[in-house]
Design a protein around this motif. Structure first.
Motif, mmCIF file in Angstrom:
data_model
loop_
_atom_site.group_PDB
_atom_site.id
_atom_site.type_symbol
_atom_site.label_atom_id
_atom_site.label_comp_id
_atom_site.label_asym_id
_atom_site.label_seq_id
_atom_site.Cartn_x
_atom_site.Cartn_y
_atom_site.Cartn_z
ATOM 1 N N ALA A 76 39.951 35.216 33.196
ATOM 2 C CA ALA A 76 39.333 36.378 33.853
ATOM 3 C C ALA A 76 39.629 37.688 33.118
ATOM 4 C CB ALA A 76 39.830 36.463 35.294
ATOM 5 N N ARG A 77 40.584 37.688 32.169
ATOM 6 C CA ARG A 77 40.908 38.922 31.449
ATOM 7 C C ARG A 77 39.821 39.217 30.417
ATOM 8 N NH1 ARG A 77 45.812 41.254 33.536
ATOM 9 N NH2 ARG A 77 45.632 42.662 31.782
ATOM 10 N N ASP A 78 39.650 40.501 30.114
ATOM 11 C CA ASP A 78 38.692 40.906 29.081
ATOM 12 C C ASP A 78 39.279 40.528 27.720
ATOM 13 O OD1 ASP A 78 37.276 42.257 27.145
ATOM 14 O OD2 ASP A 78 38.031 44.234 27.735
ATOM 15 N N ARG A 79 38.642 39.560 27.072
ATOM 16 C CA ARG A 79 39.219 39.011 25.852
ATOM 17 C C ARG A 79 38.739 39.731 24.591
ATOM 18 N NH1 ARG A 79 41.768 34.948 28.153
ATOM 19 N NH2 ARG A 79 42.610 34.167 26.215
ATOM 20 N N LYS A 96 50.822 47.594 35.845
ATOM 21 C CA LYS A 96 50.960 48.098 37.219
ATOM 22 C C LYS A 96 49.984 49.227 37.510
ATOM 23 C CE LYS A 96 55.706 47.001 38.494
ATOM 24 N NZ LYS A 96 57.059 47.570 38.429
ATOM 25 N N SER A 97 49.556 49.947 36.464
ATOM 26 C CA SER A 97 48.609 51.045 36.698
ATOM 27 C C SER A 97 47.271 50.493 37.178
ATOM 28 C CB SER A 97 48.426 51.899 35.435
ATOM 29 O OG SER A 97 47.519 51.263 34.556
ATOM 30 N N GLY A 98 47.006 49.220 36.886
ATOM 31 C CA GLY A 98 45.844 48.538 37.439
ATOM 32 C C GLY A 98 44.517 48.819 36.752
ATOM 33 N N VAL A 99 44.503 49.685 35.735
ATOM 34 C CA VAL A 99 43.211 50.027 35.127
ATOM 35 C C VAL A 99 42.874 49.153 33.928
ATOM 36 C CG1 VAL A 99 42.941 52.431 35.836
ATOM 37 C CG2 VAL A 99 44.322 51.893 33.830
ATOM 38 N N TYR A 100 43.863 48.461 33.390
ATOM 39 C CA TYR A 100 43.620 47.704 32.174
ATOM 40 C C TYR A 100 43.509 46.212 32.482
ATOM 41 C CZ TYR A 100 44.068 45.842 27.514
ATOM 42 O OH TYR A 100 43.826 45.164 26.351
ATOM 43 N N LYS A 101 42.435 45.591 31.956
ATOM 44 C CA LYS A 101 42.220 44.175 32.281
ATOM 45 C C LYS A 101 42.130 43.293 31.029
ATOM 46 C CE LYS A 101 41.786 45.091 36.690
ATOM 47 N NZ LYS A 101 43.082 45.091 37.379
ATOM 48 N N GLY A 102 42.465 43.866 29.881
ATOM 49 C CA GLY A 102 42.346 43.096 28.639
ATOM 50 C C GLY A 102 43.612 42.325 28.307
ATOM 51 N N LEU A 103 43.754 41.989 27.030
ATOM 52 C CA LEU A 103 44.934 41.255 26.571
ATOM 53 C C LEU A 103 45.954 42.234 25.976
ATOM 54 C CD1 LEU A 103 43.195 38.171 24.914
ATOM 55 C CD2 LEU A 103 44.062 38.397 27.244
#
Ligand SMILES: [Zn+2]
Length: 203
Positions: A76-79, A96-103
């Protein structure tokens, strides 16, 4: 002044980040005067750190097995985006900041002004390998250098940017909000999300 075991404890603990000889002495006496179970628990925690913790072979974040960590293994992470951090605790703050979804990629340190070559402990060759090995649809499109805005952070970012240039990948660095000389690890979620959103491309 102190018996040898206490002196040795103080000497060893005073080398830890954020702890000086006075805090180490306070710790020593707090532990000595407290119940034995606390000393035993700490001993077990140290031993467990020593033998049960591995490193993710891709991003070099801590892991409790030999396989990929839960970031690298999560579909589910932005690869297409990879965020380069100095240390594990920076990764945790960003996550924890919650804005980053990549690797992620944990470098394991920064350049210092005294370095004339890549310090051996820095996972820079491993980063290049990760970027080179991904082809086609899976290819990374952006490398975010989430390094602290310090002299060492600047040196490292500059070096990485040169190293990454032939790979023709977009390289960005955290933008506004983080004061010069500060540490990513201690940034609050709002500042960090602002810095991530306003990241600037290094050209
Ligand atoms: Zn990983």
């Amino acid at each position: 002044m102190y018996p040898k075991p206490v002196k040795e404890f103080i000497e060893k603990f005073a080398k830890l980040p954020g702890i000086g000889p006075r805090q180490a002495a306070r710790l020593a006496f707090w532990l000595l005067n407290g119940p034995e179970i606390i000393r035993q628990d700490l001993k077990n925690a140290f031993e467990s750190l020593n033998k049960d913790i591995k490193m993710c072979p891709l991003c070099h974040f801590v892991n409790d097995g030999d396989d990929k960590c839960h970031f690298c293994d999560n579909p589910a992470r932005d690869r297409k985006t990879i965020c380069v951090v100095e240390k594990e605790t920076d990764l945790v703050t960003i996550e924890k900041s919650g804005v980053y979804k990549g690797l992620y990629h944990v470098l394991g340190g920064l350049f210092s002004a005294l370095d004339t070559a890549i310090p051996k402990n820095l996972k820079m060759p491993e980063l290049i390998n990760r970027l080179e090995n991904k082809k086609g649809k899976e290819k990374f499109e952006e490398v975010i250098l989430a390094l602290s805005p310090t002299h060492e952070g600047d040196l490292t970012a500059h070096y990485l940017e040169k190293l990454l240039r032939p790979l023709k990948v977009k390289v960005t660095r955290l933008g506004r909000g983080l004061p010069y000389g500060s540490d990513v690890e201690f940034a609050d979620a709002q500042t960090l999300s602002g810095a991530l959103e306003s990241r600037k491309e290094i050209k």
